[in-house]
Design a protein around this motif. Structure first.
Motif, PDB file in Angstrom:
ATOM      1  N   GLU A   1       0.829  -1.205   0.000  1.00 17.59           N
ATOM      2  CA  GLU A   1       0.000   0.000   0.000  1.00 17.59           C
ATOM      3  C   GLU A   1       0.864   1.256   0.000  1.00 17.59           C
ATOM      4  O   GLU A   1       0.534   2.255  -0.650  1.00 17.59           O
ATOM      5  CB  GLU A   1      -0.924  -0.006   1.222  1.00 17.59           C
TER       6      GLU A   1
ATOM      7  N   GLN B   1       3.811  12.399  -5.873  1.00 16.01           N
ATOM      8  CA  GLN B   1       5.040  12.851  -6.505  1.00 16.01           C
ATOM      9  C   GLN B   1       5.098  14.374  -6.590  1.00 16.01           C
ATOM     10  O   GLN B   1       6.134  14.990  -6.312  1.00 16.01           O
ATOM     11  CB  GLN B   1       5.151  12.236  -7.911  1.00 16.01           C
TER      12      GLN B   1
ATOM     13  N   GLN C   1       2.118   1.848  -3.513  1.00 13.62           N
ATOM     14  CA  GLN C   1       1.070   2.347  -4.398  1.00 13.62           C
ATOM     15  C   GLN C   1       0.840   3.840  -4.199  1.00 13.62           C
ATOM     16  O   GLN C   1       0.652   4.595  -5.157  1.00 13.62           O
ATOM     17  CB  GLN C   1      -0.228   1.571  -4.145  1.00 13.62           C
ATOM     18  N   ILE C   2       0.841   4.290  -2.949  1.00 16.56           N
ATOM     19  CA  ILE C   2       0.649   5.723  -2.669  1.00 16.56           C
ATOM     20  C   ILE C   2       1.828   6.537  -3.192  1.00 16.56           C
ATOM     21  O   ILE C   2       1.665   7.621  -3.765  1.00 16.56           O
ATOM     22  CB  ILE C   2       0.453   5.938  -1.162  1.00 16.56           C
TER      23      ILE C   2
ATOM     24  N   THR D   1       1.716   7.428  -6.939  1.00 17.60           N
ATOM     25  CA  THR D   1       0.654   8.278  -7.475  1.00 17.60           C
ATOM     26  C   THR D   1       1.205   9.638  -7.876  1.00 17.60           C
ATOM     27  O   THR D   1       2.227  10.109  -7.351  1.00 17.60           O
ATOM     28  CB  THR D   1      -0.460   8.461  -6.434  1.00 17.60           C
ATOM     29  N   GLU D   2       0.530  10.271  -8.801  1.00 11.61           N
ATOM     30  CA  GLU D   2       0.968  11.574  -9.296  1.00 11.61           C
ATOM     31  C   GLU D   2       0.832  12.656  -8.234  1.00 11.61           C
ATOM     32  O   GLU D   2       1.677  13.555  -8.128  1.00 11.61           O
ATOM     33  CB  GLU D   2       0.149  11.946 -10.533  1.00 11.61           C
ATOM     34  N   GLU D   3      -0.236  12.580  -7.438  1.00  9.61           N
ATOM     35  CA  GLU D   3      -0.430  13.587  -6.386  1.00  9.61           C
ATOM     36  C   GLU D   3       0.716  13.551  -5.378  1.00  9.61           C
ATOM     37  O   GLU D   3       1.222  14.590  -4.950  1.00  9.61           O
ATOM     38  CB  GLU D   3      -1.756  13.351  -5.662  1.00  9.61           C
TER      39      GLU D   3
END
Length: 705
Positions: free
Chosen positions: A273, A284, A276-277, A280-282
């Motif tokens: 998990e 980065q 996966q976070i 994410t684009e947000e």
């Protein structure tokens, strides 16, 4: 008359008779009441004796011996009325002695039982309670008794129980109406051994009973007699459901009586998990931005929240900066010299850029003060008083610094005189003034300016009678040159404002009271007024020629303001205005180009509004606006030489200094070329407007068919 007297005598006799009858009746009533009292007196004495006997019987039934027979029958005998004055005292003392000899009743204290048991409360305990279960049978028969072999009670467990009570929310000072009862038994063993703890003692029960039978026992010194158990309240232990509810609700500040709030547990994420976070684009975007901010914060002490990538919306940033494009820096106002006066002119010094000269008209509320006042303010320091105060006997309508003489200040008055002040002289009155004669001005002088070079310069003044004079600052006794400003041999032009073209000391433009703008020249074959520019519907209040140096020459263009609520852009090469700015809703009193930006200018109006117009961005609405506080009317504006601030004056004698944002005041490299394209578009629109107006006039004059 005799009958009248006889009637009065009869009435008197009748009244006398009635009075005697009433007295007789009163006497008989008193005699009758006296006889009844004599009959009642023996009866009252008998009743008092019966009451004494009943009282003795009641005391005997309660175990209290009654008084002696002599005392119970001691009755004060009435004293005879026939005793003499010397015999009355012994009789009274005998009665007092007989009453004092009566014995007092002996009372004993009996035991009274008191019971105070509140109603039973339903309390549910969780398995996490700190008090271990004690069996019900043991609580009834073996609580602190001789047989306690099944319960392990040691000093360490007692101390641990006492310390657990101090830290447990269950035993906090809670409301007496909530929680479970805590029983305090007084006649228990070991009370002397553990008296110093004075806290709840708990037992470690290895048998593990349910928590519903758990009680907390306090050990206190016990009295010798037995009483009912004293009931107190303690706060209940939090259940699992209560903990979940507190995690869902927002945390509140803890109080003295509130239970300890459980902290919400942090959710642990698995490695998958987390990955996966992080992908994410947000995340980065957030991580890259915050790392740069943190790196700046570690080493620098300046603004670290600069976003060079422009990650946020540019529209939001521009809206945010719009409120900061004009920021009030300070005000200039003097209670003695500025109050109840109107600012009539403003001018910045070129030799000392921090100095600002302002002229004021008369103060009608103070007729003994000078009518004309000129103040020099210093914007470099925070002082609230002017640097210099000058005045004269006529209202000053215009003023300026002598460009090549840093110590001289020139003023034009309402009477037509030109006055000159010198800050090196220790006096406030002018050191020179022009004469009041036909050779000079005889009308108010609204326009003065020093033009020329260091070695050849003159003071130019124009009055509303249409006369233009040229003066030498060394001698103001008579003008060096003068001429009448007339258009086509008509009446003189009532000039209200004027401006010289950039880098030109010969050609200039003037605004007049007849709503017309004129071009004129001082020397040459066409001296005086040459052309007229019509377009305004009201008197001209301000005029300014473009004088920003740069790659392209824009000197032919000038701006005008008028009482017709509009601003207009002109060119001396075309008698029709290029564009009309109609965003104001009151008289527009002044207008001036920015000294450094080719497409930026400022204007002020009677609504107290200061507007900045950037023609490269917008031609219909101002780029930035601000309204002065107090509901005042702004009547003059002057840019500072740096172009980063602007001074405006109002009708109550106050001067406002506004800072202009850098992105608004400072031009970019392409501003000149952009302004060329803007002017071309405005010219094209002007041509189309003229064509439409000509077609409209033809259609109006053509006959109907």
């Amino acid at each position: 008359m005799a009958d009248r007297k006889a009637e009065l005598e009869r009435k008197k006799l009748k009244l006398e008779q009635m009075r005697k009858e009433r007295e007789e009746k009163n006497r008989q009533r008193k005699v009758k009441e006296g006889g009844e009292e004599k009959k009642v007196a023996p009866t009252s004495s008998g009743q008092s004796q019966d009451l004494r006997a009943q009282t003795d019987e009641l005391l005997s039934s309660l175990g209290i011996p009654p008084a002696s027979g002599n005392d119970s029958q001691a009755v004060v005998q009435p004293v005879k009325e026939t005793v003499g004055p010397n015999e009355g005292a012994p009789a009274t003392s005998a009665v007092t002695t007989q009453q004092a000899s009566r014995r007092k009743a002996k009372l004993t204290v009996t035991k009274v039982g008191e019971t105070n048991i509140p109603p039973r409360e339903n309390v549910t305990y969780s398995k996490e309670t700190q008090t271990i279960v004690v069996d019900t049978t043991e609580k009834e028969g073996h609580r602190f008794g001789d047989d306690h072999s099944d319960d392990t009670c040691s000093l360490s467990s007692l101390v641990r129980g006492a310390s657990s009570r101090l830290s447990s929310p269950r035993h906090s000072n809670s409301s007496p109406h909530h929680g479970s009862p805590r029983f305090t038994h007084h006649d228990m063993e070991w009370e002397d051994e553990f008296e110093f703890y004075d806290e709840v003692l708990t037992y470690d029960d290895p048998r593990g009973h349910s928590d519903e039978d758990t009680d907390s026992i306090d050990v206190h010194p016990a009295p010798t007699h037995h009483k009912m158990p004293h009931v107190e309240n303690v706060h209940p232990t939090l259940t699992q459901e209560d903990i979940q509810k507190q995690e869902e609700k927002p945390s509140a500040p803890a109080t003295k009586d509130s239970p300890v709030t459980m902290v919400k547990k942090v959710i642990e994420l698995s490695e998958e998990e987390k990955k996966q976070i992080m992908m994410t684009e947000e995340f980065q975007t957030f991580f890259n931005k915050t790392t740069r901010v943190v790196e700046r914060a570690l080493d620098e002490e300046i603004d670290i929240f600069v976003d060079y990538a422009g990650g946020e919306s540019e529209d939001m940033e521009s809206d945010l900066r719009a409120g900061e494009r004009l920021k009030l820096q300070r005000n200039f106002f003097d209670e003695r010299w500025s109050k109840h006066r109107t600012v009539t002119s403003l001018d910045w010094s070129k030799q000392h850029p921090e100095l600002l000269v302002a002229s004021y008209n008369a103060n009608e509320d103070s007729p003994n003060d000078p009518d004309g006042v000129t103040l020099i303010w210093n914007s470099k320091f925070k002082k609230t008083t002017p640097e210099y105060v000058f005045h004269c006997q006529s209202p000053v309508m215009s003023s300026c610094f002598a460009e090549f003489h840093p110590n001289l200040v020139v003023g034009g008055t309402y009477s037509g005189q030109i006055v000159l002040w010198d800050n090196r002289v220790n006096k406030r009155t002018p050191i020179q003034r022009t004469p009041l004669s036909a050779a000079a001005h005889t009308h108010p002088v609204y326009c003065i300016n020093v033009v020329g070079t260091q070695n050849a310069h003159n003071l130019i003044s124009v009055s509303t009678d249409g006369k233009m004079c040229s003066w030498s600052l060394d001698m103001l006794s008579q003008p060096q040159d003068s001429m009448e400003l007339q258009h086509k041999q008509s009446k003189a032009v009532a000039v209200t404002c004027f401006s010289f073209l950039s880098g030109d000391v010969n050609n200039f433009v003037v605004g007049s009271e007849d709503c017309t703008v004129y071009t004129a020249c001082r020397h040459g074959g066409k001296t005086g007024i040459s052309e007229a520019f019509e377009g305004h519907m009201g008197p001209i209040t301000g005029i300014d020629c473009h004088n920003v140096p740069g790659q392209i020459d824009f000197s032919p263009y000038f701006l005008t303001s008028s009482f017709d609520w509009t601003l207009k852009l002109w060119s001396i090469k075309d008698q029709k205005f290029l564009h009309s700015f109609e965003d104001n809703s009151d008289y527009v009193y002044d207008v001036q180009w920015s000294p450094i930006h080719p497409a930026l200018f400022a204007s002020v109006d009677g609504d107290g509004r200061l507007d900045l117009w950037n023609l490269n961005n917008e031609t219909e609405v101002p780029t930035a606006s601000v309204v002065a506080e107090g509901g005042v009317a702004l009547n003059h504006c002057r840019w500072h030489g740096s172009g980063s601030s602007i001074a405006v004056g109002d009708d109550v004698g106050r001067i406002h200094i506004y800072d202009v944002a850098e992105n608004t005041a400072n031009p970019k490299m392409d501003e000149w070329s952009r302004f060329v394209r803007t002017l071309q578009e405005l010219k094209q629109q002007a041509v189309e407007r003229e064509e439409e107006s000509s077609l409209g006039s033809v259609s109006m004059t053509s006959p109907l068919r």
